[in-house]
Motif scaffolding. Structure first.
Motif, PDB file in Angstrom:
ATOM      1  N   MET A   1     137.414  48.086  45.159  1.00  0.00           N
ATOM      2  CA  MET A   1     138.755  48.458  45.568  1.00  0.00           C
ATOM      3  C   MET A   1     139.406  47.247  46.233  1.00  0.00           C
ATOM      4  O   MET A   1     138.861  46.702  47.188  1.00  0.00           O
ATOM      5  N   ASN A   2     140.560  46.828  45.753  1.00  0.00           N
ATOM      6  CA  ASN A   2     141.279  45.688  46.317  1.00  0.00           C
ATOM      7  C   ASN A   2     142.239  46.133  47.410  1.00  0.00           C
ATOM      8  O   ASN A   2     142.932  47.139  47.249  1.00  0.00           O
ATOM      9  N   ILE A   3     142.260  45.364  48.510  1.00  0.00           N
ATOM     10  CA  ILE A   3     143.231  45.619  49.574  1.00  0.00           C
ATOM     11  C   ILE A   3     143.829  44.289  50.023  1.00  0.00           C
ATOM     12  O   ILE A   3     143.207  43.241  49.890  1.00  0.00           O
ATOM     13  N   ALA A   4     145.033  44.351  50.561  1.00  0.00           N
ATOM     14  CA  ALA A   4     145.677  43.178  51.149  1.00  0.00           C
ATOM     15  C   ALA A   4     145.376  43.195  52.642  1.00  0.00           C
ATOM     16  O   ALA A   4     145.495  44.231  53.301  1.00  0.00           O
ATOM     17  N   THR A   5     144.954  42.027  53.181  1.00  0.00           N
ATOM     18  CA  THR A   5     144.568  41.966  54.586  1.00  0.00           C
ATOM     19  C   THR A   5     145.379  40.909  55.323  1.00  0.00           C
ATOM     20  O   THR A   5     145.954  40.007  54.721  1.00  0.00           O
ATOM     21  N   ILE A  11     141.361  41.065  49.114  1.00  0.00           N
ATOM     22  CA  ILE A  11     139.906  41.072  48.936  1.00  0.00           C
ATOM     23  C   ILE A  11     139.467  42.389  48.309  1.00  0.00           C
ATOM     24  O   ILE A  11     140.189  43.378  48.332  1.00  0.00           O
ATOM     25  N   ASP A  12     138.260  42.357  47.793  1.00  0.00           N
ATOM     26  CA  ASP A  12     137.646  43.543  47.206  1.00  0.00           C
ATOM     27  C   ASP A  12     136.708  44.130  48.253  1.00  0.00           C
ATOM     28  O   ASP A  12     135.861  43.419  48.804  1.00  0.00           O
ATOM     29  N   GLN A  49     140.586  46.164  59.922  1.00  0.00           N
ATOM     30  CA  GLN A  49     141.759  46.043  59.054  1.00  0.00           C
ATOM     31  C   GLN A  49     142.212  47.399  58.552  1.00  0.00           C
ATOM     32  O   GLN A  49     141.422  48.155  57.994  1.00  0.00           O
ATOM     33  N   SER A  50     143.505  47.696  58.722  1.00  0.00           N
ATOM     34  CA  SER A  50     144.087  48.916  58.157  1.00  0.00           C
ATOM     35  C   SER A  50     144.130  48.793  56.643  1.00  0.00           C
ATOM     36  O   SER A  50     144.450  47.734  56.102  1.00  0.00           O
ATOM     37  N   LEU A  51     143.834  49.888  55.939  1.00  0.00           N
ATOM     38  CA  LEU A  51     143.964  49.892  54.491  1.00  0.00           C
ATOM     39  C   LEU A  51     145.410  50.116  54.066  1.00  0.00           C
ATOM     40  O   LEU A  51     145.829  49.654  53.017  1.00  0.00           O
ATOM     41  N   ALA A  52     146.178  50.816  54.896  1.00  0.00           N
ATOM     42  CA  ALA A  52     147.553  51.162  54.544  1.00  0.00           C
ATOM     43  C   ALA A  52     148.554  50.060  54.876  1.00  0.00           C
ATOM     44  O   ALA A  52     149.549  49.896  54.174  1.00  0.00           O
ATOM     45  N   THR A  53     148.294  49.301  55.937  1.00  0.00           N
ATOM     46  CA  THR A  53     149.254  48.316  56.425  1.00  0.00           C
ATOM     47  C   THR A  53     148.600  46.939  56.508  1.00  0.00           C
ATOM     48  O   THR A  53     147.780  46.698  57.396  1.00  0.00           O
ATOM     49  N   GLU A  54     148.986  46.054  55.600  1.00  0.00           N
ATOM     50  CA  GLU A  54     148.384  44.719  55.526  1.00  0.00           C
ATOM     51  C   GLU A  54     148.432  43.978  56.862  1.00  0.00           C
ATOM     52  O   GLU A  54     147.471  43.324  57.254  1.00  0.00           O
TER      53      GLU A  54
END
Length: 146
Positions: A1-5, A11-12, A49-54
């Motif tokens: 699962m990719n997220i913006a941090t 990152i995955d 790190q929040s998943l919803a808010t980079e």
């Protein structure tokens, strides 16, 4: 699962490592999903790190690295909410207020992040203990001799 941090770019992550704050974090009630990412290679500092808010990420650490006498008892309601069955399942982190210079950084010992390592349920708990506050220096102050 990719997220913006905030600190690591895109990152995955492993979905099994997602932490769930059922009631959010105080001040961020709508933020319920986070992941813990390493910030340093020494395993002292992490990013929550929040998943919803980079742009929403907290620098955290295991407070016992810096405060060996840190001790508190979780209320029964917290133990139930997180479905804690054993002390071995409990992970504790403190949110840091990073300062410049870094040596002035402080830890919030009054409101630790408690994580059940078995089910990834998490909660920021407000302690009702006068010994702890929100800004404990994590580095010992050098004594001045005069």
């Amino acid at each position: 699962m990719n997220i913006a941090t905030k600190y690591h770019g895109e990152i995955d992550i492993n979905p099994a490592e997602i932490l769930t704050f059922e009631k959010g974090i105080p001040g961020f009630a709508e933020e319920k999903k986070f992941v813990l990412l390493p910030l340093s290679e020494d395993d002292f500092f992490y990013v929550l790190q929040s998943l919803a808010t980079e742009g929403l990420a907290f620098i955290v650490t295991n407070p016992f690295h810096f405060f060996t006498a840190y001790d508190f008892k979780l209320e029964d309601s917290v133990v139930e909410e997180l479905s804690l069955e054993s002390e071995k399942d409990v992970l504790v982190y403190s949110i840091l207020t990073v300062q410049d210079p870094f040596e002035k950084t402080t830890a919030n010992l009054q409101a630790p992040i408690i994580i059940n390592s078995k089910n990834n349920k998490a909660k920021q708990v407000i302690l009702h203990d006068d010994n702890y506050n929100t800004k404990h220096p994590i580095f010992e102050k050098a004594e001045t001799k005069g």
